[in-house]
Design an enzyme around this catalytic site. Structure first.
Site, PDB file in Angstrom:
ATOM      1  N   HIS A 106       0.813  -1.224   0.000  1.00 21.78           N
ATOM      2  CA  HIS A 106       0.000   0.000   0.000  1.00 21.78           C
ATOM      3  C   HIS A 106       0.839   1.264   0.000  1.00 21.78           C
ATOM      4  O   HIS A 106       0.305   2.363  -0.099  1.00 21.78           O
ATOM      5  CB  HIS A 106      -0.937  -0.003   1.215  1.00 21.78           C
ATOM      6  CG  HIS A 106      -2.028  -1.008   1.094  1.00 21.78           C
ATOM      7  ND1 HIS A 106      -3.301  -0.695   0.695  1.00 21.78           N
ATOM      8  CD2 HIS A 106      -2.024  -2.349   1.259  1.00 21.78           C
ATOM      9  CE1 HIS A 106      -4.037  -1.783   0.647  1.00 21.78           C
ATOM     10  NE2 HIS A 106      -3.280  -2.814   0.992  1.00 21.78           N
ATOM     11  N   ASP A 119       3.478   9.353  -1.290  1.00 24.42           N
ATOM     12  CA  ASP A 119       2.313   8.600  -0.831  1.00 24.42           C
ATOM     13  C   ASP A 119       2.067   7.440  -1.771  1.00 24.42           C
ATOM     14  O   ASP A 119       2.231   7.591  -2.988  1.00 24.42           O
ATOM     15  CB  ASP A 119       1.077   9.525  -0.841  1.00 24.42           C
ATOM     16  CG  ASP A 119       0.128   9.239   0.306  1.00 24.42           C
ATOM     17  OD1 ASP A 119       0.089   8.085   0.761  1.00 24.42           O
ATOM     18  OD2 ASP A 119      -0.576  10.171   0.735  1.00 24.42           O
TER      19      ASP A 119
HETATM   20  C1  GDG Z   1      -2.112   3.891   3.094  1.00 20.29           C
HETATM   21  C2  GDG Z   1      -1.125   4.556   2.139  1.00 20.29           C
HETATM   22  C3  GDG Z   1      -2.842   4.427   0.352  1.00 20.29           C
HETATM   23  C4  GDG Z   1      -8.847  10.312   7.273  1.00 20.29           C
HETATM   24  N1  GDG Z   1      -9.292  11.022   8.307  1.00 20.29           N
HETATM   25  C5  GDG Z   1     -10.390  10.424   8.739  1.00 20.29           C
HETATM   26  C6  GDG Z   1     -10.645   9.329   7.941  1.00 20.29           C
HETATM   27  N2  GDG Z   1      -9.684   9.281   7.054  1.00 20.29           N
HETATM   28  C7  GDG Z   1      -9.619   8.295   5.980  1.00 20.29           C
HETATM   29  C8  GDG Z   1      -9.662   8.939   4.641  1.00 20.29           C
HETATM   30  C9  GDG Z   1      -9.014   7.881   3.777  1.00 20.29           C
HETATM   31  C10 GDG Z   1      -8.059   7.199   4.750  1.00 20.29           C
HETATM   32  O1  GDG Z   1      -8.407   7.581   6.059  1.00 20.29           O
HETATM   33  C11 GDG Z   1      -6.624   7.650   4.539  1.00 20.29           C
HETATM   34  O2  GDG Z   1      -6.150   7.000   3.415  1.00 20.29           O
HETATM   35  P1  GDG Z   1      -4.906   7.520   2.623  1.00 20.29           P
HETATM   36  O3  GDG Z   1      -4.861   6.775   1.354  1.00 20.29           O
HETATM   37  O4  GDG Z   1      -5.022   8.975   2.440  1.00 20.29           O
HETATM   38  O5  GDG Z   1      -3.633   7.272   3.545  1.00 20.29           O
HETATM   39  P2  GDG Z   1      -2.990   6.141   4.525  1.00 20.29           P
HETATM   40  O6  GDG Z   1      -3.760   6.026   5.777  1.00 20.29           O
HETATM   41  O7  GDG Z   1      -1.590   6.584   4.694  1.00 20.29           O
HETATM   42  O8  GDG Z   1      -3.045   4.758   3.728  1.00 20.29           O
HETATM   43  C12 GDG Z   1      -1.880   5.342   1.090  1.00 20.29           C
HETATM   44  C13 GDG Z   1      -3.716   3.659   1.315  1.00 20.29           C
HETATM   45  O9  GDG Z   1      -2.923   2.982   2.298  1.00 20.29           O
HETATM   46  C14 GDG Z   1      -4.548   2.604   0.595  1.00 20.29           C
HETATM   47  O10 GDG Z   1      -3.761   1.730  -0.145  1.00 20.29           O
HETATM   48  O11 GDG Z   1      -3.673   5.211  -0.467  1.00 20.29           O
HETATM   49  O12 GDG Z   1      -0.972   5.893   0.167  1.00 20.29           O
HETATM   50  O13 GDG Z   1      -0.235   5.397   2.849  1.00 20.29           O
HETATM   51  O14 GDG Z   1      -9.952   6.936   3.358  1.00 20.29           O
HETATM   52  O15 GDG Z   1     -10.983   9.237   4.330  1.00 20.29           O
HETATM   53  N3  GDG Z   1     -11.708   8.534   8.081  1.00 20.29           N
HETATM   54  C15 GDG Z   1     -12.566   8.822   9.075  1.00 20.29           C
HETATM   55  N4  GDG Z   1     -12.370   9.863   9.923  1.00 20.29           N
HETATM   56  C16 GDG Z   1     -11.316  10.697   9.784  1.00 20.29           C
HETATM   57  O16 GDG Z   1     -11.151  11.651  10.542  1.00 20.29           O
HETATM   58  N5  GDG Z   1     -13.651   8.043   9.242  1.00 20.29           N
END
Ligand code: GDG
Length: 733
Positions: free
Chosen positions: A434, A640
């Protein structure tokens, strides 16, 4: 069920491990009152004399007590510390003899401090000094510590721990589980075992059983989690059961009638054997349900994999989020009774520290995100990383059919295929990363890069978010490993590993739902504070890879260079707490808060706060509402894997007046979302200019970009991602 038990009870040789208190006799007010009756003694004697049966009492009681009450019976005393076949007692380890010597010296000490108390536990001792006067305490603590420390130094398997006004010494390895191989060996080749017990220490015994053995729990009062599949409700039932086993084996009875009823839930891991799909991730998704018994979808990965897991009756294995003492055993327990089955494991404190916070989050995470300056290596963390893989693999091979499909997730579990292959798994095993994969010159910094590449080549399929990450991986293999890379995959030692690009998506519909009152209020409150100011929105876990300080600085620069934006725009930055016990994360939080304070101090006016910062999580519906309200989705990671926030922002935009996605070119998402406004977060001035461009972009251009972006987000979703990876994986074999 009765067939099954019948076969086990007739099997030769048969080993029976039976606890005493609470299992053969009911609990009494004091241990002294709980003694076996004559008929029980007689029954135990008869069962023990059966040919081809090895009957052993496995108890926490002292050797002395057991010997007195069960002469001539095979015994395991003090939770496994001592055992006796027909001859003399054998200590599990010689150091228990040393403990007896320590005991003598402690008694001498206590003689000098009459108000101190020595509590002798099964295999250790506790020294209480609560009753001592303050002046006595001082001398006692010095003397007792030096006595216990010199003992613990000499016998490192013993631990000294301190609780409130007490010292304790106990060995970390004594468990009833050690009785299981001992009984198996005594019972003879091909033995099957039956273990009966009622308390937590008996669970260790149950956990050491193998396929073909069986455990029966005697339940008292509240139901609790158990590894046993069968249960009795009282010691009386156990006694009748033993009598019937005796009669069955001597031919006086055709069947046993007191069969233990099966425990309904939670199920034993063995019940999930033969599943055809196993998903493994470091952290188990949380699936708490509002309605008891009904599964709740929480998190993108669960949603993405849910359909595949349900149709195949699959199981998901991962850490349940709880840590346990290093001396406890980590066991896997099926946590739910709906699909997908969630098999949860505890992490020992040491693993949490060295494996999770250590090797995963202080080595692999920064290195793979190209932050070599934040990496620091420690051999013991690598050792813990390998150890946790062995533990996961032991459970994984039991939880899936030997030819079943296994899908492993992320950087926490890079070695799992190697370990599962070593345990005989022959079905397809795939891995999806990821996060980014680094280029060779960075990857080579890892002292264990060769081992990791080797282990990755035990997978059949390796998936990445972008072609760039996959190219980095192939370049690492090409330059750092002897394997042969061709169009058909990577060949190494009779194995072929394929690689593929599988950009993860979201469920766009989740961000397009109508709004309900309950969440509207909270967000409306926030938006009211902003007043007429237009909203620039940042949402991330608080992580140094997400470029939050850079984003804030560029916003400050915009206000500095273009005063016309003052009072007209506000930045809302939502930072979800993450890995707060890793020092770099605490520093990052401090840095972010300082910059927020500086900007607000410098530019804030009576009715206008330039940056609204919150360090907490919001519900998904709240986020969706904020996404819709934001004129700019400000997504600026320094690096990322993908970045789902970018896709969620696009999904949430209103068709008639969409906002602008300002996206870092170093997010994996930038590969697909070319129609976003791309920016370079390392260039603060440039990013301030891009932010200005986003805030002033004409409606037509915004609509045009949004149409193309939405088409991408809707065509490559979480569901298509899950299906594409699984079908590629299953095609590997
Ligand atoms: C890893 C990789 C890759 C955020 N704040 C809240 C909340 N979120 C959710 C977002 C989004 C998720 O968390 C974050 O996903 P990201 O993709 O931005 O980042 P990582 O956590 O670092 O994830 C990344 C991912 O895996 C998938 O393969 O894209 O690059 O680092 O969905 O909406 N959700 C809630 N409350 C919040 O305050 N419910």
């Amino acid at each position: 069920m009765s067939e099954h038990f019948d076969q086990l009870l007739r099997h030769s040789p048969l080993g029976i491990l039976c606890d005493f208190d609470g299992t053969l006799i009911p609990f009494a007010a004091t241990p002294e009152e709980a003694v076996p009756t004559d008929p029980l003694r007689e029954l135990v004697g008869r069962v023990s004399s059966l040919p081809n049966v090895t009957f052993v009492i496995v108890s926490g009681r002292t050797r002395d007590f057991l010997e007195r009450n069960f002469p001539g019976i095979s015994l395991v005393a003090e939770h496994g510390a001592f055992r006796r076949g027909q001859g003399a007692w054998e200590p599990l380890r010689d150091e228990l003899i040393e403990l007896a010597a320590l005991h003598g010296r402690v008694e001498e000490l206590i003689a000098r401090y009459p108000n101190a108390r020595l509590e002798q536990k099964s295999t250790g001792l506790v020294l209480h000094y609560r009753q001592l006067s303050p002046s006595e305490r001082e001398g006692f603590v010095v003397e007792a510590s030096s006595l216990l420390d010199s003992f613990a130094e000499k016998i490192p398997t013993f631990q000294r721990s301190e609780s409130t006004l007490a010292f304790e010494v106990r060995p970390s390895y004594i468990r009833k589980s050690t009785a299981v191989p001992w009984v198996r060996e005594r019972a003879g080749h091909g033995a099957r075992l039956l273990a009966i017990g009622d308390d937590l220490t008996d669970e260790h015994m149950f956990g050491a059983l193998e396929v073909g053995d069986e455990a029966v729990v005697v339940r008292h009062g509240d139901r609790r989690r158990t590894k046993a599949r069968f249960e009795f409700s009282s010691p009386e039932q156990v006694v009748t059961f033993l009598r019937e086993i005796y009669e069955l084996r001597i031919g006086e009875r055709a069947r046993v009638s007191t069969l233990p009823a099966p425990v309904e839930r939670p199920r034993n891991i063995r019940e999930s054997v033969s599943q055809s799909l196993l998903v493994v991730s470091n952290r188990l998704p949380s699936m708490r349900s509002a309605e008891e018994g009904k599964p709740a979808r929480v998190g993108g990965l669960v949603s993405a994999l849910g359909p595949a897991l349900s149709t195949r009756d699959g199981v998901w294995l991962g850490w349940n989020g709880k840590t346990i003492d290093d001396t406890e055993e980590s066991v896997a327990v099926l946590e739910n009774d709906f699909s997908p089955g969630l098999l949860g494991m505890d992490l020992k404190e040491r693993w949490y520290r060295d494996y999770y916070n250590g090797f995963c989050n202080r080595v692999l995470w920064p290195l793979f995100h190209c932050f070599p300056g934040r990496v620091r290596f420690a051999r013991k963390e690598w050792d813990a990383y390998e150890e946790v893989h062995r533990v996961f693999a032991d459970v994984a091979v039991k939880a899936v059919d030997g030819r079943g499909t296994v899908w492993v997730h992320d950087y926490h579990l890079l070695l799992l295929a190697r370990e599962m292959r070593a345990r005989g798994h022959s079905g397809p095993i795939g891995h999806f990363l990821h996060i980014p994969f680094p280029p060779p010159d960075l990857f080579e910094m890892l002292p264990w890069h060769k081992e990791i590449l080797d282990a990755l080549l035990s997978f059949d399929l390796l998936g990445f978010h972008t072609p760039g990450f996959m190219r980095n991986f192939l370049a690492c293999v090409g330059t750092l490993h002897p394997a042969r890379v061709s169009d058909d995959g990577i060949e190494y030692q009779d194995r072929r590993t394929r690689t593929g690009v599988f950009p993860i998506g979201i469920f766009p519909g989740d961000y397009q739902k109508g709004e309900t009152k309950d969440f509207q209020e909270e967000i409306d409150g926030l938006l009211r504070i902003l007043g007429p100011a237009r909203l620039v929105l940042g949402v991330d876990r608080l992580d140094y890879t997400k470029g939050i300080p850079e984003r804030l600085l560029a916003f400050g620069r915009l206000l500095e260079l273009y005063p016309e934006f003052r009072t007209k725009v506000s930045l809302v930055q939502i930072s979800v707490p993450s890995r707060a016990d890793v020092p770099h994360y605490a520093e990052q939080r401090q840095q972010v808060e300082e910059i927020v304070g500086r900007i607000n101090g410098q530019y804030g006016e009576g009715h206008w706060v330039p940056v609204q910062y919150s360090y907490r999580g919001y519900q998904q519906a709240h986020l969706a509402r904020l996404y819709r309200a934001a004129a700019v989705g400000y997504v600026t990671p320094l690096r990322d894997g993908m970045n789902l926030v970018a896709k969620e922002y696009v999904a949430a935009q209103p068709a008639e007046g969409p906002g602008v996605l300002l996206l870092s070119r170093f997010a994996g998402a930038a590969v697909e979302l070319r129609d976003a406004l791309l920016t370079n977060p390392y260039d603060i001035d440039g990013m301030a200019e891009d932010l200005r461009r986003a805030l002033t972009m004409p409606l037509d251009e915004r609509k045009d970009r949004q149409r193309k972006l939405l088409a991408r987000v809707e065509s490559s979703t979480a569901a298509t991602w899950g299906e594409a990876f699984l079908s590629a994986l299953e095609a590997c074999r």
